[in-house]
Design an enzyme around this catalytic site. Structure first.
Site, PDB file in Angstrom:
ATOM      1  N   CYS A  90      -0.414   3.983   2.501  1.00 31.37           N
ATOM      2  CA  CYS A  90      -0.181   3.663   3.915  1.00 31.37           C
ATOM      3  C   CYS A  90       1.284   3.790   4.285  1.00 31.37           C
ATOM      4  CB  CYS A  90      -0.602   2.233   4.222  1.00 31.37           C
ATOM      5  SG  CYS A  90      -2.211   1.789   3.620  1.00 31.37           S
ATOM      6  N   ASP A  91       2.141   3.239   3.453  1.00 27.65           N
ATOM      7  CA  ASP A  91       3.527   3.042   3.872  1.00 27.65           C
ATOM      8  C   ASP A  91       4.535   3.872   3.089  1.00 27.65           C
ATOM      9  OD1 ASP A  91       2.369   1.171   5.529  1.00 27.65           O
ATOM     10  OD2 ASP A  91       2.822  -0.517   4.214  1.00 27.65           O
ATOM     11  N   CYS A 120       0.835  -1.211   0.000  1.00 25.36           N
ATOM     12  CA  CYS A 120       0.000   0.000   0.000  1.00 25.36           C
ATOM     13  C   CYS A 120       0.865   1.254   0.000  1.00 25.36           C
ATOM     14  CB  CYS A 120      -0.911  -0.006   1.223  1.00 25.36           C
ATOM     15  SG  CYS A 120      -1.931   1.465   1.349  1.00 25.36           S
TER      16      CYS A 120
END
Lengths: 113, 305
Positions: free
Chosen positions: B138-139, B135
């Site tokens: 997200c990351d 992701c």
């Protein structure tokens, strides 16, 4: 602010009090992102099935989240959410990134049995 | 044994749409999911093309609304539940949950959708969240000014690469073919960026960690030679797979890719068993098409009852 139905941890004192006063605690620290939301949802469902475990979440971006981010067990974590399991005040398991319900249940059954 | 009129396996848009219809028609309806409700929608940042919503809506909010709507009409849910045994035939349909409850129904709708494909190579699971990610939103920021790999060459790989370019120093795309499968407009945006390099015709075979670096062992598909390359992290976007492996011992017709074959009314080759949404063999997979499938399956069942 996380938009979940879990109780939020908003301060280091709150976290300390929670893990000191409860044998079994699970905390999901993340954002309202694609990898985190499924884990919050799973916690919400499981808290009905495991009343002896305190399930909480915590916003990854508040300064107080340093209490989670700086745990030695989270060193090398590069994926959200961070999920921390405490037993008798000590970290017994920590995971990084998304976890399925099966994985969370397996951890709970293993460490909180 | 508990009995329902309809069991719906899968709580994504197809399953929830079907549940709204069958519950409103006063059929007792149980929705089962091994995770929470919402399917892939709940992990979608924003949905902007769902009719009737003028402004984009967060995927988890749309999914939550669908679930609440089904609950309002009486749908029952068993979430984070494992199907430990089940039987689907023309004559009999039942599922067993968590080795405990056995539930039967006259009709079953399979709406288990699809999931991101894993590479299933050594190191992938081990380094998930500590060097391997799925992701960008997200990351991505964990990799600020870092060098990373992106595995894949389809739309999701290129769209996520564009997001990652906001953070990282460089991206090396590893792709199994000589050309990208992504739409040209997206692919061009990514590949013309000087921070992006592509390793064509290579496939990862293993991931390792060497001090703080992630190592990819990749095979050249033309020469079968293996090389090892080091970067700071690995992002994997290699498409979706149908969630149909649990059906392997059931005589339900699947395509060679594992999608369920249905007729136009969503019924499978097993009488009374329907399939809806991304699990079904079809060309287009959208929230709207899933909702359409679920609606058709539900209306067929209502009609038969």
């Amino acid at each position: 602010m996380l938009q979940t139905n879990l109780e939020h941890i908003e301060s280091e004192e709150q976290l300390k009090e929670l893990i000191e006063n409860n044998e079994k605690v699970a905390i999901c620290c993340g954002r309202m992102g694609p990898m985190c939301i499924p884990v919050y949802d799973i916690f919400e469902i499981l808290q009905g099935n495991y009343p002896d475990i305190q399930f909480r979440d915590m916003d990854f971006d508040v300064p107080e989240a340093a209490a989670i981010k700086n745990l030695p067990e989270c060193r090398g974590f590069w994926g959200l959410p961070y999920t921390i399991y405490y037993r008798n005040g000590k970290v017994v398991k920590a995971t990084s990134s998304i976890q399925s319900a099966k994985e969370v249940k397996s951890i709970i059954n293993d460490i909180f049995a | 044994m508990q009995k329902f009129d309809v069991i719906i396996i899968g709580a994504g848009p197809a399953g929830l749409a079907a549940a709204i219809y069958t519950s409103r028609a006063t059929l007792s309806t149980l929705v089962i999911d091994e995770s929470s409700a919402g399917g892939q929608v709940k992990t979608t940042h924003q949905v902007a093309n769902y009719p009737g919503l003028v402004e984009p809506i967060a995927g988890h909010e749309l999914a939550g609304n669908m679930r609440k709507q089904a609950e309002k009409y009486g749908t029952r849910f068993k979430l984070a539940a494992d199907i430990t045994a089940f039987h689907l035939s023309d004559q009999e349909k039942w599922v067993e949950l968590d080795d405990e409850e056995k539930i039967t129904a006259e009709f079953v709708i399979i709406a288990t959708g699809s999931s991101p494909r894993l590479l299933n190579i050594p190191g992938e699971q081990e380094y998930k969240g500590s060097g391997v990610s799925y992701c960008a939103t997200c990351d991505g920021e964990f990799y600020k000014d870092k060098d990373i790999f992106v595995i894949g060459g389809g739309n999701s790989a290129m769209e996520e690469s564009l997001l990652l370019l906001q953070f990282v120093k460089s991206i090396t795309v590893i792709h199994q073919f000589d050309n990208l499968q992504a739409e040209k407009i997206t692919a061009d945006k990514a590949t013309t960026n000087p921070k992006v390099k592509i390793l064509w015709s290579h496939e990862p075979r293993a991931f390792y960690k060497k001090e703080n670096k992630m190592v990819v062992e990749a095979e050249d598909l033309k020469t079968n030679k293996r090389i090892r390359l080091e970067r700071d992290g690995i992002f994997i976007f290699v498409g979706l797979v149908p969630n149909s492996t649990f059906l392997k011992n059931i005589p339900i017709q699947l395509t060679k890719y594992g999608y369920i074959i249905t007729g136009p009314q969503m019924e499978t080759n097993i009488r009374g068993v329907y399939a809806a949404g991304d699990i079904r063999d079809k060309r287009h997979r959208q929230i709207t098409t899933s909702v359409g499938d679920g609606t058709i399956a539900a209306l067929e069942i209502i009609h038969k009852v």
